[in-house]
Write a protein that holds these residues in place. Structure first.
Motif, short mmCIF file in Angstrom:
data_model
loop_
_atom_site.label_atom_id
_atom_site.label_comp_id
_atom_site.label_asym_id
_atom_site.label_seq_id
_atom_site.Cartn_x
_atom_site.Cartn_y
_atom_site.Cartn_z
N UNK A 90 0.84 -1.19 0.00
CA UNK A 90 0.00 0.00 0.00
C UNK A 90 0.87 1.24 0.00
N UNK A 91 0.29 2.37 -0.43
CA UNK A 91 0.99 3.64 -0.38
C UNK A 91 2.18 3.75 -1.31
N UNK A 92 2.20 2.94 -2.35
CA UNK A 92 3.35 2.92 -3.27
C UNK A 92 3.01 3.63 -4.57
N UNK B 234 -6.05 13.06 -8.77
CA UNK B 234 -6.84 14.29 -8.68
C UNK B 234 -6.13 15.26 -7.75
N UNK B 235 -6.10 16.54 -8.14
CA UNK B 235 -5.48 17.60 -7.35
C UNK B 235 -6.51 18.53 -6.69
N UNK B 236 -7.79 18.22 -6.79
CA UNK B 236 -8.80 19.19 -6.40
C UNK B 236 -9.06 19.25 -4.90
N UNK C 197 -6.05 7.92 -4.67
CA UNK C 197 -5.62 7.82 -6.07
C UNK C 197 -4.37 8.63 -6.38
N UNK C 198 -4.01 9.54 -5.46
CA UNK C 198 -2.80 10.32 -5.67
C UNK C 198 -3.02 11.56 -6.52
#
Length: 459
Positions: free
Chosen positions: A148-150, A177-179, A190-191
């Motif tokens: 996870x978290x990779x 997504x950057x929102x 999703x990063x």
């Protein structure tokens, strides 16, 4: 090869474990991006020698590809995973895997470890390409394997895809997504946003058209912010221009769009295109400016309506669908009424409506929320009633028209063919099974509430 693992190694170990060709049951929850991820995992499993079955009872590997957007989806996953405990006892060699957005939440990952120790593999959406390596670890060691978290900084273009359909295809244009909307968990699981190179997208779509696919949908959590981080300055409108130049008989759709990134250039490209239907899914979530600000949506009601007006000025036949959240923390009934009035002003052909569901880790989860679920349910029913009246009116306006539809399936209840218009409305009509996956001209003969019936025509 996948990392340090040869696919043939996993294939051999699974055949030995299963006593023959291993069977995989893959179940995907949630959005179209999850569906696309599931097709990649199926592609990898196929290369590892798996066949696919429709029942967990028949499987040697069960994989749940999960969604974290709403609590109800998580509850379903936990219930279905828990139900496998007895199957695992009967079949100790069965491999159970849980992946996707849910697993990237710390509380969920801990619960899977403590409450469901019979789950063999837990991994996130960023490491799909490492599935053969992870299965190799499961086969070689006891205990739960977790990765996870990779988050990867680069996009892997070498993952095989086993598509679920033969006429409609999902193509990922960008990831993440950057929102950071205050209610949404997606950026955390999703990063950050990453765009695929345009030439890779164009090539994938070209191959799909050549293979006979009739509808391609470009995917992204915020697809119309495409282009961030690319060395070549290509925005989403330019990507659509390039894809529209492809020859062939196909439709090109896209989702999901954020109003803050929707532009007049985007609508101009749609208006001039050969392959893009005049339909856009443009979530507005709330019609009240204060609530929109609390949601961190970065547009207001007037900005949204100005987009609608401009799109209609260049595409008079354009249709819209949208997402709406009812009962955001602190929302009053008067503010909710502004959402209803926006729906009545725009007249969407369809809405995806949800009662607010708190997501731990998001800003909204810590906001005061004094309105009861029962009251929100009453608001929800009021909104649905308003939308049903609009949808029925839209459907009645199409009676007597001839629509070009993509025939998607046969309706299980009626035995009629089911097709979708360019405006994203479903029409049921009689016809042969050979039409499934093809375009057909259908005259709309009847509107039943917010659904359409029709008949084939040569027009």
């Amino acid at each position: 090869m996948c990392g340090n693992v040869d696919l043939s190694q996993v294939r051999s170990l699974m055949r030995e474990r299963a006593g023959g060709m291993p069977a995989a049951f893959v179940r995907t929850y949630g959005c179209q991006q999850n569906v696309a991820d599931g097709e990649k995992m199926k592609g990898l499993l196929a290369e590892m020698g798996f066949r696919f079955v429709d029942s967990s009872e028949e499987a040697d590997l069960i994989l749940f590809n999960t969604c974290a957007v709403r609590e109800h989806a998580e509850d379903r996953v936990f219930g279905n995973v828990g139900a496998l405990k007895h199957l695992k006892r009967r079949k100790p060699g069965l491999i159970i895997a849980v992946c996707g957005c849910m697993t990237e939440q710390q509380a969920v990952a801990q619960r899977l470890q403590k409450t469901f120790p019979f789950v063999d593999l837990v991994f996130g959406p960023h490491v799909i390409h490492r599935l053969p390596e992870l299965l190799h670890q499961v086969l070689g060691q006891p205990g739960q394997v977790r990765l996870l978290g990779q988050e990867e900084k680069t996009i892997r273009e070498d993952v095989p895809i086993r598509r679920d359909g033969r006429s409609r295809a999902w193509v990922t244009a960008m990831y993440g997504c950057d929102n950071f909307c205050s209610y949404c968990i997606v950026p955390y699981v999703r990063g950050r946003e990453k765009s695929r190179l345009p030439e890779h997208i164009v090539q994938e779509c070209r191959e799909l058209v050549e293979a006979g696919y009739r509808e391609i949908t470009l995917l992204g959590q915020n697809v119309n912010s495409y282009g961030k981080g690319l060395a070549e300055p290509v925005n989403f409108a330019e990507l659509l221009r390039r894809l529209d130049e492809l020859e062939g008989d196909f439709r090109l759709r896209f989702m999901t769009s954020h109003p803050k990134d929707a532009s007049q250039e985007l609508f101009d490209v749609m208006a001039a295109s050969r392959h893009i239907p005049h339909h856009i899914h443009l979530p507005f979530q709330s019609g009240n400016d204060r609530v929109l600000k609390e949601m961190n949506r970065r547009y207001d009601r007037e900005k949204y309506l100005s987009l609608i007006r401009y799109a209609r000025s260049v595409m008079p036949d354009v249709t819209f669908t949208s997402d709406v959240i009812v009962g955001f923390p602190g929302e009053t009934y008067e503010e909710f009424q502004e959402t209803v009035s926006l729906i009545q002003e725009v007249e969407f052909v369809n809405l995806f409506t949800f009662i607010y569901s708190p997501r731990p880790g998001t800003k909204a989860a810590g906001m005061p929320d004094p309105v009861s679920h029962e009251e929100k349910t009453r608001w929800f029913a009021e909104l649905l009633k308003a939308q049903e009246e609009i949808a029925a009116r839209n459907c009645r306006s199409l009676v007597g028209s001839t629509q070009r539809v993509l025939v998607e399936d046969k309706d299980g209840k009626t035995g009629l063919l089911s097709g979708r218009t360019a405006g994203s409305l479903t029409v049921l009509f009689p016809g042969g099974d050979g039409l499934v996956g093809e375009f057909a001209q259908v005259e709309v003969t009847e509107a039943r509430g917010w659904s359409l019936r029709g008949q084939l025509t040569e027009k």
